[in-house]
Design a protein around this motif. Structure first.
Motif, short mmCIF file in Angstrom:
data_model
loop_
_atom_site.label_atom_id
_atom_site.label_comp_id
_atom_site.label_asym_id
_atom_site.label_seq_id
_atom_site.Cartn_x
_atom_site.Cartn_y
_atom_site.Cartn_z
N ARG A 144 0.82 -1.21 0.00
CA ARG A 144 0.00 0.00 0.00
C ARG A 144 0.86 1.27 0.00
O ARG A 144 2.01 1.25 0.46
N ALA A 145 0.29 2.33 -0.50
CA ALA A 145 1.00 3.62 -0.53
C ALA A 145 1.03 4.24 0.87
O ALA A 145 0.10 4.06 1.66
N ASN A 146 2.11 4.96 1.17
CA ASN A 146 2.20 5.73 2.40
C ASN A 146 3.08 6.95 2.14
O ASN A 146 3.41 7.25 0.98
N GLN A 191 6.39 5.83 0.27
CA GLN A 191 6.42 4.98 -0.93
C GLN A 191 5.10 5.07 -1.67
O GLN A 191 4.07 5.42 -1.10
N SER A 192 5.17 4.73 -2.96
CA SER A 192 3.96 4.70 -3.77
C SER A 192 3.36 3.31 -3.74
O SER A 192 3.99 2.34 -3.29
N ALA A 193 2.12 3.18 -4.19
CA ALA A 193 1.44 1.88 -4.18
C ALA A 193 2.17 0.88 -5.08
O ALA A 193 2.65 1.23 -6.16
N ASN A 194 2.27 -0.35 -4.61
CA ASN A 194 2.88 -1.46 -5.34
C ASN A 194 4.37 -1.26 -5.61
O ASN A 194 4.94 -1.94 -6.47
N GLU A 195 5.00 -0.35 -4.90
CA GLU A 195 6.45 -0.17 -5.05
C GLU A 195 7.20 -1.34 -4.42
O GLU A 195 8.28 -1.71 -4.86
#
Length: 461
Positions: free
Chosen positions: A298-300, A303-307
């Motif tokens: 998940r994004a936080n 970091q971005s989503a799916n990183e």
């Protein structure tokens, strides 16, 4: 008289023999090479209770339990402690979170590389990077722009065995601050470090996810008189320490209404990797990466989503099973069947493939081998007949002819004692006719020789 049977079991056994031996060898190799069933229990070394690593491990535990896998989560001091447990063959730890730079730190070379350490850890593999581990430095007093300005102060750099301490020692050494100098380096971590900074017992605290919780860092950020260090030299740190990445917190990332932070803050962060022993079962490797996708995908703010997870090779090579998963995902069986059924089916298929590959062509060869086996006995007798016939054409004397007739009698006796499949009765009777033909020729030659001898005697008289 020859005995006729429906089938010659002896010839059939001889025909089947080589195929059965090859099949047995193929099955043996398959059994030796086949993966055993995945164990139902795994042990993970995480971090201190309440840390980000510990909390993440608890989520892994719930996810793996859906597939019948029990994950035992061990408390540890952090990344360095996790790495040391993975290296220890007696620790029974299968997997753990390890942040970048720990291999060099464990080898006693903070911030550098060590070929000896790399050789020592060939039995460990990475299942991929799962998150960033930002280094958060909180301090009291006037704003600072460089870590070197902390020289001579009281610093909490976490406990022995934590990734926080190893990273703090590395960056402080790069700023001319080392243990044994006039700077007091204290083994305080998490809430203890936060409380000491709040009450003024220390001047700065180094915190990361393997030793502190995000709420602890958030509380410090909102405490009056305590500052969040901005790594203005972040790019230089990333160049000097290849395992570090520069991250940025934009204005208002924490609170848009209050505009917290009021300016962009730069951070340095290694990545946390999921490190396992090289012998980890492929099915469990897939399950762990699946869990990592659910926990870390998940994004936080960082970091971005799916990183994550991502196959980023750093100090440990990406395992073959992980590379296969990142390229093509789970296998068909594991996508369509429950975990344990898929595991059983996977091993059964591995066992059946060599059997099918060997036995199916083998069964097609058996009729031909059987025919060859039966006919070879007939052809062998024909070879002996031809030899007798050739010798008979060389004008043998009486003694030689008698010897040839004895050999022919012996052949005929063996033929009459043969056990012959009914399907080859025609060839058997043709063989007997040919034996009679050779006998007839020998008899005619013998009679002619006797007549010649009688005429010669009569003429002499």
């Amino acid at each position: 008289m020859a005995r006729f049977v429906a089938i010659s079991w002896r010839d059939l056994a001889v025909s089947f023999g080589p195929i059965l031996l090859v099949s047995a060898a193929a099955i043996y190799l398959a059994v030796r090479l086949i993966q055993p069933a995945p164990p139902s229990t795994l042990t993970m070394s995480a971090g201190t209770k309440g840390s980000s690593f510990w909390n993440n491990a608890q989520q892994y535990k719930k996810i793996l339990a859906r597939n019948g896998i029990t994950l035992n989560v061990l408390e540890s001091q952090g990344s360095l402690d996790n790495l040391q447990k993975l290296e220890d063959p007696n620790s029974n730890v299968d997997v753990g979170f390890v942040q970048g730079g720990m291999s060099a730190a464990a080898a006693g070379v903070p911030g550098g590389a060590s070929s000896g350490a790399a050789d020592k850890r060939e039995n460990l593999v990475s299942l991929g990077s799962v998150s960033y581990v930002p280094l958060a430095v909180f301090y009291r007093g006037a704003p600072l722009t460089r870590l070197s300005e902390l020289k001579g102060k009281r610093l909490a750099i976490s406990t022995e065995g934590s990734g926080t301490r190893a990273l703090a020692l590395a960056v402080l050494k790069a700023n001319g601050i080392e243990p044994g100098g006039d700077t007091e380096l204290l083994p305080l971590a998490g809430d203890a470090a936060a409380d000491a900074l709040t009450n003024g017992t220390i001047d700065a605290a180094f915190l990361t996810g393997d030793s502190a919780q995000p709420p602890t860092m958030g509380k410090l950020y909102r405490t009056p008189g305590i500052h969040f260090f901005d790594f203005t030299q972040a790019d230089a740190y990333a160049r000097r320490f290849p395992y570090l990445k520069v991250l940025e917190l934009p204005m208002g990332a924490f609170d848009l209404a209050k505009n917290l932070p009021a300016h962009r803050i730069r951070l340095i962060a290694p990545t946390a990797e999921l490190i396992a022993r090289d012998g980890l079962h492929p099915a469990l490797s897939d399950l762990l990466i699946e869990a990592a996708k659910e926990v870390h995908g998940r994004a936080n703010l960082m970091q971005s989503a799916n990183e994550f997870p991502a196959p980023l090779a750093h100090e440990f090579r990406i395992s073959d099973d992980a590379e296969r998963y990142y390229k093509s995902g789970k296998g068909f069986l594991y996508r369509t069947l429950p975990f344990w059924i898929a595991s059983l089916a996977d091993r059964v298929i591995v066992l059946l493939v060599p059997i099918i590959v060997v036995l199916i062509p083998g069964f097609r060869l058996v009729p031909g081998l059987y025919r060859w086996r039966v006919r070879s006995r007939i052809y062998k007798i024909y070879g002996a007949l031809i030899a007798i016939e050739r010798e008979a054409m060389t004008d043998p004397d009486t003694v030689q002819r008698d010897a040839l007739i004895e050999r022919l009698d012996d052949i005929e006796g063996k033929v009459n004692q043969m056990k012959m499949p009914l399907a080859y009765a025609d060839q058997f009777y043709v063989l007997r006719e040919h034996i009679g033909f050779v006998r007839q020729r020998l008899t005619l030659v013998q009679s002619a020789a006797r007549d010649t001898q009688a005429d010669s005697v009569q003429h002499t008289t």
